[in-house]
Design an enzyme around this catalytic site. Structure first.
Site, PDB file in Angstrom:
ATOM      1  N   CYS A 406      43.280  28.661  55.867  1.00  0.00           N
ATOM      2  CA  CYS A 406      44.550  29.386  55.778  1.00  0.00           C
ATOM      3  C   CYS A 406      45.620  28.798  56.680  1.00  0.00           C
ATOM      4  O   CYS A 406      46.793  29.145  56.555  1.00  0.00           O
ATOM      5  CB  CYS A 406      44.328  30.853  56.114  1.00  0.00           C
ATOM      6  SG  CYS A 406      43.744  31.780  54.683  1.00  0.00           S
ATOM      7  N   LYS A 409      48.367  27.222  54.600  1.00  0.00           N
ATOM      8  CA  LYS A 409      49.124  28.017  53.636  1.00  0.00           C
ATOM      9  C   LYS A 409      50.627  27.825  53.806  1.00  0.00           C
ATOM     10  O   LYS A 409      51.111  27.379  54.838  1.00  0.00           O
ATOM     11  CB  LYS A 409      48.801  29.509  53.820  1.00  0.00           C
ATOM     12  CG  LYS A 409      47.435  29.923  53.309  1.00  0.00           C
ATOM     13  CD  LYS A 409      47.199  31.392  53.496  1.00  0.00           C
ATOM     14  CE  LYS A 409      48.090  32.228  52.590  1.00  0.00           C
ATOM     15  NZ  LYS A 409      47.703  33.653  52.577  1.00  0.00           N
ATOM     16  N   ASP A 436      51.078  43.657  47.015  1.00  0.00           N
ATOM     17  CA  ASP A 436      49.756  44.085  47.454  1.00  0.00           C
ATOM     18  C   ASP A 436      48.789  42.919  47.475  1.00  0.00           C
ATOM     19  O   ASP A 436      49.106  41.809  47.066  1.00  0.00           O
ATOM     20  CB  ASP A 436      49.242  45.200  46.548  1.00  0.00           C
ATOM     21  CG  ASP A 436      49.737  46.575  46.994  1.00  0.00           C
ATOM     22  OD1 ASP A 436      49.373  46.984  48.103  1.00  0.00           O
ATOM     23  OD2 ASP A 436      50.497  47.205  46.242  1.00  0.00           O
ATOM     24  N   GLY A 526      35.208  27.989  35.327  1.00  0.00           N
ATOM     25  CA  GLY A 526      36.197  27.464  36.248  1.00  0.00           C
ATOM     26  C   GLY A 526      36.779  26.151  35.790  1.00  0.00           C
ATOM     27  O   GLY A 526      36.669  25.756  34.619  1.00  0.00           O
TER      28      GLY A 526
END
Length: 727
Positions: A406, A409, A436, A526
């Site tokens: 992260c 990001k 959300d 996927g």
């Protein structure tokens, strides 16, 4: 950028001294096209030469440890923290406890030896072997703590089973170390079935016997041990020796799983030729676990260190680069035997000397060896081109590599501005939108949570990376009170041969699916692609049988509960820069890989909930407060931190996303405290943050801790504007 494809897998089984030096050599001169993996039970490996000094109190545990996490990062290698349990040579697989097997084209074994005595009644339950060293070091440290807490325990003494050089050296170290730590004499007894100190010259033996007597160490020769009890060791003649700590240093035993490999063995050790190759041409071995068929030698670390250069050369040759070389071990070596205090006996070929200068010499040799494995510098960033666009130098200032997970990001501000341009959602079957954690879709009477997440690789262990990515992707479903249902994988693999693609995909899907299946979900398909680096993502659906928990339900008086500590972004950034201890990194990865479905079920009564990921605790809490139109007060000292995170933060370590996350501080009341900076640290697979009704908070917290989650009550929801007040 053009990247060279991978064509061969080299796997090092064990983090012994020879393999540690191979990792260092690989970092200085990697072999293009080869992918290197090392498998070891823990993130570090104790250095044999410094163990007696550690037991005697001359070295700290950190000084004793070879940091394999740092070495692997320096080498560009994958470190798999697990215990090898076997080889499937027909399929070219290493079996690893608790995870999918790992494929190899060439493998090398350097797992050392052990001194466990399973045939001795009571030893497994009441004794601790001197090898493997990790377990002994931990056991001795724990015993010193017991001696300090209960001083009379020292009168029970200690027993060393085995009177070779290693056992005698250990006994003197224990006697000196216990007295230095407690101020009292620890009665130590050495029991040897034959004659003590075999292979040691007359003069050196006399010196060692004199120092045993000086330290009050009793030596019992010519008697075997019959059984080991918690507080005594009984000898074959019925003599009972009192003990509070019993260790075994009698002989060198091979690890049992080697016998199941089908390799040619000598007394249980892997038989190798002059090139260190076993009976299987794709498998090599070095160190104490190997038997040199062309030049048998005793088990001693000096041979592993000397063999490392030849092993490195021959592994490269086995991968297709160059010719093999022969390993010619020296006929004898200088023994430097510590005497408990900072003094040593030297012995070689009948020559003997003793004194403090010899210990200082040994200390310099040992520290020089450890410095070679710890004084590692990351590769310098390439210089910027002379002709470049405006702003490029500022964007890459400092040459710091972009974080993974992260930490890579897009910043909260940039994302918010981009999402603000989206038109309002008009479909009545989409219950929640971009604000959300996940979208909630209405399909008939069913509510379906839909979310997606993708992580740039931050560890070379793609099996572990897959587990963490799966946990991370399910976080948004858990945060909304849903139950994960199905996942679609989005994978980008580095360029490699078709066979290596199959290996990597098989391991990633096996590890990820194990996580999803444990939560009642499954991988349903996927997309895969090849690129310059690894990234793993999952789109997850989840069933929401009740009204979903959103960000907007927090009420004044609610208790804020966080299920896991902060600091992963800082620790991962430091690991990339070779600045984090391996134990810190391993602990952080363990936190990230643990699923939180059970935690979400415990927190099902939450008025609002989110998972703490890229925008840090402050950013994700701010999102909850904005949606609920309330404020919050955080108790800074109650917020749990990962081991090492505060120390690294104080040293100035920051994740790539930190500056963007820090912008939210203008809407906060912050104290001047180093801990406060970790509120902006981006988390990967971070904890759940829940606003719990105050009368249910204590029960939820107790249930979380009973389930094994290091949860904490970190603050309270306030009536007022969406402001975060930190005390």
């Amino acid at each position: 950028m053009q990247t060279l494809p991978l064509t061969r897998d080299l796997v090092l089984i064990g983090g012994g001294h020879a393999h540690a030096l191979v990792l260092r050599a690989w970092g200085m001169n990697p072999l293009p096209g080869a992918r290197l993996t090392v498998i070891n039970p823990g993130p570090s490996a104790p250095y044999t030469g410094m163990l007696p000094g550690y037991v005697a109190g001359h070295y700290t545990r950190t000084e004793l440890e070879i940091d394999l996490v740092k070495l692997a990062r320096f080498a560009g290698a994958r470190l798999v923290l697990g215990r090898a349990t076997g080889l499937d040579r027909a399929r070219g697989l290493v079996e690893v406890e608790g995870r999918a097997p790992l494929a190899y084209d060439v493998a090398s074994i350097d797992i050392g030896i052990h001194s466990e005595m399973p045939a001795l009644p009571g030893f497994s339950e009441n004794g601790i072997a001197a090898k493997p060293l990790e377990r002994f070091a931990e056991g001795w440290s724990a015993h010193l703590d017991r001696l300090l807490a209960e001083p009379t325990l020292i009168d029970r003494g200690a027993v060393v089973i085995g009177g070779g050089v290693g056992g005698v050296e250990l006994a003197m170290a224990m006697a000196h170390g216990a007295q230095a730590a407690t101020g009292r004499v620890l009665p130590v007894t050495v029991v040897e079935a034959g004659t003590a100190l075999p292979g040691v010259g007359r003069r050196a033996r006399a010196a060692l016997m004199r120092h045993l007597d000086r330290l009050g160490v009793q030596l019992i020769e010519g008697r075997e041990v019959r059984r080991v009890e918690p507080d005594l060791v009984e000898l074959a003649d019925g003599t009972q020796v009192s003990t509070g700590f019993t260790t075994g240093a009698a002989g060198a035993r091979p690890h049992g799983w080697l016998a199941r490999t089908g390799l040619t063995l000598t007394d249980g050790f892997v038989t190798v030729d002059r090139t260190l190759r076993s009976s299987d041409p794709s498998i090599y071995a070095a160190g104490d676990c190997a038997h040199l068929s062309h030049a048998p030698r005793p088990k001693a670390g000096v041979y592993a260190v000397r063999a490392a250069r030849v092993l490195d050369r021959n592994l490269r040759a086995a991968l297709g680069d160059g010719k093999t070389r022969a390993y010619r071990p020296q006929r004898s070596y200088l023994k430097l035997i510590s005497l408990g205090e900072k003094s040593a006996v030297a012995e070689k070929a009948g020559f003997s000397a003793e004194g403090p200068r010899l210990w200082r010499w040994k200390d310099r040799i040992d520290r020089r060896f450890m410095d070679r494995l710890s004084d590692l510098q990351p590769m310098a960033a390439p210089a910027l081109p002379r002709h470049r666009a405006a702003g490029l130098a500022e964007e890459v200032a400092g040459g710091k590599p972009m974080c993974g997970g992260c930490g890579a990001k897009v910043g909260r501000g940039a994302l918010a501005k981009a999402l603000a341009g989206l038109p309002p959602i008009t479909r009545d079957d989409i219950v929640t939108g971009a604000g959300d954690d996940s979208a909630i879709l209405r399909i008939g009477d069913t509510r379906l949570a839909l979310t997606t997440d993708q992580l740039r690789g931050f560890t070379e262990d793609w099996g572990l990376m897959a587990r963490i990515a799966a946990v991370h992707a399910m976080g948004d479903v858990w945060a909304m009170g849903g139950a994960p249902q199905a996942a679609l994988a989005t994978l980008t693999l580095p360029r490699q041969t078709t066979e290596m693609q199959q290996r990597m995909l098989a391991e990633i899907t096996a590890e990820a699916n194990a996580v999803f299946e444990a939560e009642g979900a499954a991988i349903a398909g996927g997309h895969t692609a090849l690129g310059s680096e690894l990234s793993i993502g999952f789109t997850v659906t989840g069933l929401s049988p009740r009204i979903p928990i959103t960000l907007s339900g927090a009420e004044p008086g609610d208790a804020l509960i966080l299920t896991r500590p902060l600091g992963s972004g800082t620790i991962l950034a430091a690991e990339m820069a070779l600045e984090a201890r391996g134990t810190w990194v391993a602990a952080a990865l363990e936190h990230m890989a643990r699923p939180q479905g059970d935690a979400a079920r415990i927190l099902a009564s939450a008025n609002a909930m989110t998972d703490v990921t890229g925008f840090g605790l402050a950013g994700h809490l701010s999102g909850m407060l904005d949606a609920s139109q309330v404020g919050a007060r955080l108790q800074l000292t109650s917020i749990p931190l990962m081991e090492g995170a505060l120390e690294l933060s104080r040293a100035g370590t920051r994740s790539t996303l930190y500056p963007s996350n820090r912008e939210i501080a203008q809407a906060m009341i912050l104290p001047t405290d180093d801990r406060a900076e970790l509120l902006f640290d981006p988390q990967t697979a971070g904890g759940l943050l829940a606003a719990i009704p105050p009368d249910e908070a204590d029960a939820c917290l107790a249930a979380l801790r009973e389930a094994g989650h290091p949860a904490a009550r970190i603050g309270t929801i306030l009536d007022g504007p969406p402001l975060i007040e930190v005390n």
